[in-house]
Design a protein around this motif. Structure first.
Motif, PDB file in Angstrom:
ATOM      1  N   ASP A 128      59.151  -2.192  -2.807  1.00  0.00           N
ATOM      2  CA  ASP A 128      59.933  -1.023  -2.404  1.00  0.00           C
ATOM      3  C   ASP A 128      61.233  -1.033  -3.196  1.00  0.00           C
ATOM      4  OD1 ASP A 128      61.627   0.803  -1.173  1.00  0.00           O
ATOM      5  OD2 ASP A 128      61.218   0.107   0.857  1.00  0.00           O
ATOM      6  N   CYS A 129      61.365  -0.116  -4.141  1.00  0.00           N
ATOM      7  CA  CYS A 129      62.580  -0.027  -4.951  1.00  0.00           C
ATOM      8  C   CYS A 129      63.493   1.105  -4.494  1.00  0.00           C
ATOM      9  CB  CYS A 129      62.225   0.159  -6.422  1.00  0.00           C
ATOM     10  SG  CYS A 129      61.498  -1.310  -7.170  1.00  0.00           S
ATOM     11  N   GLY A 130      63.160   1.738  -3.371  1.00  0.00           N
ATOM     12  CA  GLY A 130      63.989   2.843  -2.900  1.00  0.00           C
ATOM     13  C   GLY A 130      64.013   3.962  -3.919  1.00  0.00           C
ATOM     14  N   GLN A 131      65.208   4.398  -4.288  1.00  0.00           N
ATOM     15  CA  GLN A 131      65.356   5.437  -5.301  1.00  0.00           C
ATOM     16  C   GLN A 131      65.894   4.870  -6.613  1.00  0.00           C
ATOM     17  OE1 GLN A 131      67.315   8.339  -2.253  1.00  0.00           O
ATOM     18  NE2 GLN A 131      66.789   9.512  -4.074  1.00  0.00           N
ATOM     19  N   SER A 132      65.756   3.565  -6.794  1.00  0.00           N
ATOM     20  CA  SER A 132      66.288   2.914  -7.988  1.00  0.00           C
ATOM     21  C   SER A 132      65.171   2.541  -8.949  1.00  0.00           C
ATOM     22  CB  SER A 132      67.036   1.636  -7.595  1.00  0.00           C
ATOM     23  OG  SER A 132      68.082   1.939  -6.708  1.00  0.00           O
TER      24      SER A 132
END
Length: 192
Positions: free
Chosen positions: A83-87
């Motif tokens: 899970d890299c989020g929005q990065s």
């Protein structure tokens, strides 16, 4: 009338030519940072003997949200992966990206923009777009204008659809992938 971005790619996308990494990326981790099991903290040095191989636990793909609330954390919990989020994926993250967006107008616009970033080579060196994963923003069929935008994305890149899952609203738990996501399950297994 405003239209979405033009998209001209099909299949996995990579940055055109890897750029040399900054010197800080080649530096060993800071002192006091324990290495991951089975991974050497210094490139070129073998891993710690007896430690399990890094691939036993490490995901081989990264989930990135094209916008906030796309469902990245839920999908990583159900399908695995990082899970890299929005990065963008960092140096220790898998470079293969599954880009996530909701099927509402803002989500599809954000997905189109993110795909364009990959097409133009603006992703970090080595990071590549594997697929786009569209998560239903409501139960039922998409309105015609949104369905047309999904077809545009599908003409440019591999797209997987995740249906509306009421249980995810209540507590986020799921025994396994929801019905109708068999193509995504196969894709995740291929990336691994």
């Amino acid at each position: 009338m405003r239209q979405g971005p033009e998209i001209w790619i099909r299949g996995p996308v990579a940055a055109p030519e890897p750029l040399p990494a900054p010197a800080a990326a080649d530096a060993p981790p800071e002192l006091g940072t324990p290495p991951e099991p089975g991974v050497s903290p210094v490139p070129g040095v073998p891993p710690v003997p007896g430690a399990p191989p890094a691939t036993a636990e490490a995901p081989d793909f990264s989930w990135i949200g094209a916008h906030g609330g796309a469902g990245v954390s839920t999908l990583a919990g159900v399908y695995g992966g990082r899970d890299c989020g929005q990065s963008w994926p960092g140096p220790g993250d898998p470079p293969s990206v599954l880009l996530v967006a909701r099927t509402h107008a803002a989500g599809l616009t954000a997905a189109g923009r993110a795909v364009e970033e990959f097409r133009l080579g603006r992703a970090p060196a080595g990071v590549r777009l594997d697929s786009v994963v569209l998560v239903a923003d409501a139960p039922g069929r998409l309105p015609r204008p949104l369905a047309q935008r999904v077809r545009l994305l599908e003409s440019a890149v591999d797209v997987h659809r995740v249906p509306w899952v009421p249980a995810w609203r209540l507590d986020g738990t799921q025994d396994g992938p929801p019905r109708g996501t068999e193509s995504l399950v196969r894709r995740v297994r291929q990336v691994r």
